[in-house]
Write a protein that holds these residues in place. Structure first.
Motif, PDB file in Angstrom:
ATOM      1  N   ASP A  41       0.817  -1.221   0.000  1.00 29.73           N
ATOM      2  CA  ASP A  41       0.000   0.000   0.000  1.00 29.73           C
ATOM      3  C   ASP A  41       0.850   1.271   0.000  1.00 29.73           C
ATOM      4  O   ASP A  41       0.318   2.372   0.098  1.00 29.73           O
ATOM      5  CB  ASP A  41      -0.941   0.004   1.211  1.00 29.73           C
ATOM      6  CG  ASP A  41      -0.177   0.059   2.536  1.00 29.73           C
ATOM      7  OD1 ASP A  41       0.964  -0.445   2.586  1.00 29.73           O
ATOM      8  OD2 ASP A  41      -0.725   0.617   3.505  1.00 29.73           O
ATOM      9  N   MET A  42       2.168   1.129  -0.102  1.00 29.32           N
ATOM     10  CA  MET A  42       3.069   2.278  -0.074  1.00 29.32           C
ATOM     11  C   MET A  42       3.784   2.499  -1.406  1.00 29.32           C
ATOM     12  O   MET A  42       4.655   3.355  -1.493  1.00 29.32           O
ATOM     13  CB  MET A  42       4.115   2.092   1.030  1.00 29.32           C
ATOM     14  CG  MET A  42       3.545   2.140   2.434  1.00 29.32           C
ATOM     15  SD  MET A  42       2.983   3.799   2.851  1.00 29.32           S
ATOM     16  CE  MET A  42       2.875   3.682   4.628  1.00 29.32           C
ATOM     17  N   THR A  43       3.454   1.731  -2.431  1.00 30.19           N
ATOM     18  CA  THR A  43       4.188   1.831  -3.692  1.00 30.19           C
ATOM     19  C   THR A  43       4.029   3.199  -4.351  1.00 30.19           C
ATOM     20  O   THR A  43       4.984   3.728  -4.925  1.00 30.19           O
ATOM     21  CB  THR A  43       3.732   0.733  -4.666  1.00 30.19           C
ATOM     22  OG1 THR A  43       2.304   0.799  -4.819  1.00 30.19           O
ATOM     23  CG2 THR A  43       4.120  -0.648  -4.150  1.00 30.19           C
ATOM     24  N   GLN A  44       2.826   3.780  -4.287  1.00 38.40           N
ATOM     25  CA  GLN A  44       2.636   5.114  -4.865  1.00 38.40           C
ATOM     26  C   GLN A  44       3.490   6.137  -4.135  1.00 38.40           C
ATOM     27  O   GLN A  44       4.113   7.008  -4.747  1.00 38.40           O
ATOM     28  CB  GLN A  44       1.170   5.532  -4.811  1.00 38.40           C
ATOM     29  CG  GLN A  44       0.923   6.909  -5.445  1.00 38.40           C
ATOM     30  CD  GLN A  44      -0.534   7.333  -5.365  1.00 38.40           C
ATOM     31  OE1 GLN A  44      -1.412   6.546  -5.014  1.00 38.40           O
ATOM     32  NE2 GLN A  44      -0.802   8.594  -5.698  1.00 38.40           N
ATOM     33  N   GLY A  45       3.530   6.016  -2.815  1.00 38.47           N
ATOM     34  CA  GLY A  45       4.355   6.932  -2.037  1.00 38.47           C
ATOM     35  C   GLY A  45       5.827   6.771  -2.338  1.00 38.47           C
ATOM     36  O   GLY A  45       6.573   7.761  -2.385  1.00 38.47           O
ATOM     37  N   ALA A  46       6.260   5.536  -2.558  1.00 38.21           N
ATOM     38  CA  ALA A  46       7.663   5.300  -2.870  1.00 38.21           C
ATOM     39  C   ALA A  46       8.037   5.914  -4.217  1.00 38.21           C
ATOM     40  O   ALA A  46       9.115   6.502  -4.366  1.00 38.21           O
ATOM     41  CB  ALA A  46       7.953   3.805  -2.876  1.00 38.21           C
ATOM     42  N   ALA A  47       7.153   5.791  -5.196  1.00 40.71           N
ATOM     43  CA  ALA A  47       7.419   6.384  -6.510  1.00 40.71           C
ATOM     44  C   ALA A  47       7.500   7.905  -6.411  1.00 40.71           C
ATOM     45  O   ALA A  47       8.370   8.541  -7.018  1.00 40.71           O
ATOM     46  CB  ALA A  47       6.327   5.971  -7.493  1.00 40.71           C
ATOM     47  N   PHE A  48       6.597   8.489  -5.633  1.00 43.43           N
ATOM     48  CA  PHE A  48       6.613   9.941  -5.423  1.00 43.43           C
ATOM     49  C   PHE A  48       7.890  10.376  -4.722  1.00 43.43           C
ATOM     50  O   PHE A  48       8.549  11.342  -5.125  1.00 43.43           O
ATOM     51  CB  PHE A  48       5.398  10.365  -4.602  1.00 43.43           C
ATOM     52  CG  PHE A  48       5.570  11.675  -3.895  1.00 43.43           C
ATOM     53  CD1 PHE A  48       5.591  12.867  -4.602  1.00 43.43           C
ATOM     54  CD2 PHE A  48       5.742  11.719  -2.510  1.00 43.43           C
ATOM     55  CE1 PHE A  48       5.756  14.086  -3.942  1.00 43.43           C
ATOM     56  CE2 PHE A  48       5.913  12.929  -1.858  1.00 43.43           C
ATOM     57  CZ  PHE A  48       5.926  14.107  -2.565  1.00 43.43           C
ATOM     58  N   PHE A  49       8.279   9.651  -3.661  1.00 42.13           N
ATOM     59  CA  PHE A  49       9.456  10.059  -2.901  1.00 42.13           C
ATOM     60  C   PHE A  49      10.722   9.943  -3.741  1.00 42.13           C
ATOM     61  O   PHE A  49      11.621  10.778  -3.625  1.00 42.13           O
ATOM     62  CB  PHE A  49       9.592   9.214  -1.631  1.00 42.13           C
ATOM     63  CG  PHE A  49      10.675   9.700  -0.721  1.00 42.13           C
ATOM     64  CD1 PHE A  49      10.466  10.794   0.098  1.00 42.13           C
ATOM     65  CD2 PHE A  49      11.921   9.086  -0.702  1.00 42.13           C
ATOM     66  CE1 PHE A  49      11.475  11.262   0.940  1.00 42.13           C
ATOM     67  CE2 PHE A  49      12.930   9.548   0.127  1.00 42.13           C
ATOM     68  CZ  PHE A  49      12.713  10.634   0.950  1.00 42.13           C
ATOM     69  N   THR A  50      10.793   8.925  -4.576  1.00 43.41           N
ATOM     70  CA  THR A  50      11.953   8.784  -5.455  1.00 43.41           C
ATOM     71  C   THR A  50      12.068   9.981  -6.396  1.00 43.41           C
ATOM     72  O   THR A  50      13.157  10.535  -6.596  1.00 43.41           O
ATOM     73  CB  THR A  50      11.849   7.487  -6.275  1.00 43.41           C
ATOM     74  OG1 THR A  50      11.880   6.368  -5.385  1.00 43.41           O
ATOM     75  CG2 THR A  50      13.016   7.367  -7.260  1.00 43.41           C
ATOM     76  N   MET A  51      10.935  10.415  -6.949  1.00 43.72           N
ATOM     77  CA  MET A  51      10.949  11.579  -7.833  1.00 43.72           C
ATOM     78  C   MET A  51      11.333  12.834  -7.065  1.00 43.72           C
ATOM     79  O   MET A  51      12.157  13.647  -7.536  1.00 43.72           O
ATOM     80  CB  MET A  51       9.578  11.761  -8.482  1.00 43.72           C
ATOM     81  CG  MET A  51       9.473  12.972  -9.382  1.00 43.72           C
ATOM     82  SD  MET A  51       7.861  13.127 -10.208  1.00 43.72           S
ATOM     83  CE  MET A  51       8.039  11.863 -11.459  1.00 43.72           C
ATOM     84  N   MET A  52      10.760  12.995  -5.874  1.00 44.15           N
ATOM     85  CA  MET A  52      11.082  14.172  -5.069  1.00 44.15           C
ATOM     86  C   MET A  52      12.559  14.180  -4.680  1.00 44.15           C
ATOM     87  O   MET A  52      13.228  15.217  -4.720  1.00 44.15           O
ATOM     88  CB  MET A  52      10.203  14.185  -3.822  1.00 44.15           C
ATOM     89  CG  MET A  52      10.454  15.364  -2.886  1.00 44.15           C
ATOM     90  SD  MET A  52      10.164  16.975  -3.677  1.00 44.15           S
ATOM     91  CE  MET A  52       8.378  16.889  -3.904  1.00 44.15           C
TER      92      MET A  52
END
Length: 211
Positions: free
Chosen positions: A152-163
């Protein structure tokens, strides 16, 4: 009315002065446009686009979003003994610029910020910026390592990588970041000749030959 003219009008009215009909009828001279500097290797249309982006008054991030971006940046690059933090290097302004320079990144970044706030509200009762420092770090640790995140954290991980990529790109292209790397570029140095140990290795010497 330009900001400078607004301040002028406020000053005049505070002194009890009035602008006469003649002065009011005189049109303002047009505001001079900033000169477009054409750097080597840049086309004119590229320079004009750069100038438009740099002088734009409309912002992409809301105040709340920019606060979150600033906090995330300082978690990714905190101040230490070597240099200041991401925000001290001007990284939030850099990311704001990049959102306008590369509009394709606007949706994933804004979507990621909203995801982060919703997840923090559900877990901690507050959006990310209003969480405690410990809660913010706890959330970041759950999305900072893509290979270890929960489903349930994959979207957050993708966002954090971009940030993280934006933060590091902004920091290490800033004056502070370049100094932190120790990169000096094409800086003149002092040549003291071949080191003694290298000369000794090859049986060489700077001594004058004996006559």
């Amino acid at each position: 009315m330009k900001r400078r003219d607004s301040l002028k009008a406020i000053s005049i009215s505070s002194l009890g002065l009035a602008v006469g009909p003649v002065e009011a009828a005189v049109p303002e001279p047009p505001e001079p446009k900033p000169a477009v500097k054409l750097l080597p290797g840049r086309q004119k249309f590229e320079a004009e686009r750069d100038m438009k982006l740099l002088t734009a008054t409309e912002k992409f991030f809301t105040a709340a979003e920019l606060q979150t971006v600033t906090i995330l940046g300082d978690i990714i690059v905190p101040a230490d003994a070597r240099s200041g933090s991401a925000s001290q290097a001007g990284v939030p302004a850099f990311i704001e610029f990049m959102m306008r320079d590369q509009p394709r990144n606007q949706t994933p970044i804004r979507g990621g910020l909203r995801w982060l706030d919703r997840k923090c509200v559900s877990r901690y009762g507050n959006p990310f910026a209003k969480c405690t420092k410990e809660q913010q770090i706890d959330m970041v640790e759950q999305i900072a390592y893509p290979e270890k995140v929960a489903p349930d954290m994959t979207q957050g991980a993708a966002f954090f990588t971009m940030m993280r990529n934006f933060v590091l790109g902004g920091f290490y292209s800033s004056k502070m970041g370049i100094e932190d790397l120790g990169y000096v570029g094409n800086t003149p140095n002092q040549w003291n000749g071949v080191p003694d140990d290298v000369l000794k290795q090859y049986g060489l010497s700077y001594d004058e030959p004996k006559k």
